[in-house]
Design an enzyme around this catalytic site. Structure first.
Site, PDB file in Angstrom:
ATOM      1  N   GLU A 154      45.319  29.257  41.495  1.00 27.68           N
ATOM      2  CA  GLU A 154      44.342  30.417  40.739  1.00 27.68           C
ATOM      3  C   GLU A 154      44.929  30.646  39.303  1.00 27.68           C
ATOM      4  OE1 GLU A 154      44.065  35.340  41.861  1.00 27.68           O
ATOM      5  OE2 GLU A 154      45.661  34.165  42.683  1.00 27.68           O
ATOM      6  N   GLU A 255      39.936  42.353  46.111  1.00 27.54           N
ATOM      7  CA  GLU A 255      41.094  42.487  45.721  1.00 27.54           C
ATOM      8  C   GLU A 255      41.200  43.275  44.677  1.00 27.54           C
ATOM      9  OE1 GLU A 255      44.723  39.301  44.943  1.00 27.54           O
ATOM     10  OE2 GLU A 255      42.960  39.029  43.269  1.00 27.54           O
TER      11      GLU A 255
END
EC number: 5.3.1.22
Length: 277
Positions: A154, A255
Site C-alpha cells: 500500500e 476505510e
C-alpha cells in the site's frame, strides 16, 4: 444501474464502528447490512495474541455472519508506526507474526493480507531498509500463498505519514513487481487506496488505467477529511465506473471516519441493497 451497484463492499472495522468495543463491531456491521469486513492488525503491539483472544475474534465474526475479507500483518498504527517489515529493530517481530496472521486468516477464510512497508528510520540507509523489506515481503507472500491469499502493498499519504517509504503508486507497484519476481508466485498486489493517492495529488484515473491488472484491493474515503463519500472532493461514481471498466472485480474497502462520529449514519451514500455480497 450505477457503477456502485456493480461492485461489492467490505467495511473496515478498525476505523468504522470504532465507537464500539472491537468484538461488538462485526454485529454492528451486520446490522447495517454488511456481510464482509476487514481489519488492521487488531491486537496492538501483541504479535502473538493468546488463543483466547483469537478465538474471541473468530467467534465475533462467525456469530455475526460477517466474512473477514482482509487483515493486516503486524503494525501498530496507534503509536505512529506504519508497519514493521522494513525496520531492522522490528523485523523479527514481523517474522514471528507471519504464521500467526496467516493461521488466523485461514481460520476465517480471509484471502487478502496487507503488509504495511514501514517508516524510514534514522541511522539506516534506504537501500538497507528496502533489502530487508524485500526479504520479509517474500516470506509473507509465500505464507499468504500457502492459504490461497494475496499479499497487498500500500501507498500512504505524505501529510499523515511523512516518514513512510511508499508515497506514490509507482513506488508501491515497483515493490509489487520485485516481490513477484523473487517468489515467482504472482500473488503480490497493489492496494489502491484512493484517499491516500488523492491526498498525494496523484491522478486517480491514470493510476486505475495504468495499473488495473495489478490492483488486488481498493480502499476509499473522501478527501480531504477522510470521511464518507459525498463529504469531500472525489467523484466516486466516476471512479467506480473506471474500476468496473478496467475489469476490477474485487471489493471496495470502506476505510473512512464518519463525518458526524456515528458510523451507522455514514452509509446513506450506499443503498442497503448494495452492502451485502
Amino acid at each position: 444501474m450505477t457503477a456502485a451497484s456493480k461492485l461489492s463492499y467490505t467495511v473496515n472495522l478498525s476505523i468504522l464502528f470504532s465507537e464500539l468495543p472491537l468484538l461488538e463491531r462485526p454485529a454492528a456491521a451486520a446490522a447495517a447490512g454488511f456481510t464482509a469486513a476487514e481489519l488492521w492488525w487488531p491486537f496492538g503491539e501483541n504479535h502473538t495474541p493468546s488463543d483466547a483472544e483469537q478465538d474471541a475474534l473468530r467467534k465475533a465474526f462467525t456469530d455475526a455472519g460477517v466474512q473477514l475479507t482482509g487483515l493486516n500483518f503486524l503494525d501498530d498504527l496507534t503509536k505512529g508506526a506504519r508497519g514493521t517489515l522494513s525496520v531492522p529493530a522490528e523485523s523479527e517481530r514481523f517474522r514471528e507474526n507471519i504464521p500467526v496472521t496467516v493461521a488466523l486468516a485461514e481460520s476465517l477464510g480471509t484471502r487478502a493480507l496487507n503488509a504495511l512497508y514501514g517508516n524510514r528510520v534514522e541511522g539506516v540507509s534506504a537501500a538497507e531498509q528496502d533489502e530487508l523489506a524485500l526479504e520479509n515481503l517474500t516470506l509473507a507472500a509465500r505464507a499468504a500463498h500457502s492459504i490461497g491469499a494475496v499479499l497487498l502493498i500500500e501507498t500512504l499519504n505524505k501529510a499523515e505519514s511523512p516518514d513512510y517509504a511508499l508515497v506514490t503508486a509507482e513506488a508501491a507497484i515497483a515493490v509489487v513487481d520485485k516481490v513477484n519476481e523473487a517468489t515467482g508466485l504472482g500473488n503480490a498486489k497493489f492496494l489502491c487506496d484512493l484517499y491516500h493517492l488523492a491526498r498525494n495529488g496523484e491522478d486517480l484515473a491514470a493510476v486505475i488505467a495504468a495499473h488495473a491488472d495489478k490492483i488486488g484491493h481498493v480502499q476509499i474515503a473522501d478527501t480531504p477529511a477522510r470521511n464518507e463519500p459525498g463529504t469531500g472532493e472525489l467523484d466516486f461514481e466516476d471512479l467506480f465506473a473506471r474500476l468496473v471498466a478496467a475489469g476490477y472485480t474485487g471489493r471496495i474497502g470502506l476505510e473512512y471516519r464518519p463525518a458526524n462520529g456515528v458510523s451507522a449514519d455514514s452509509f446513506e451514500w450506499l443503498p442497503r441493497e448494495y452492502r451485502a455480497g
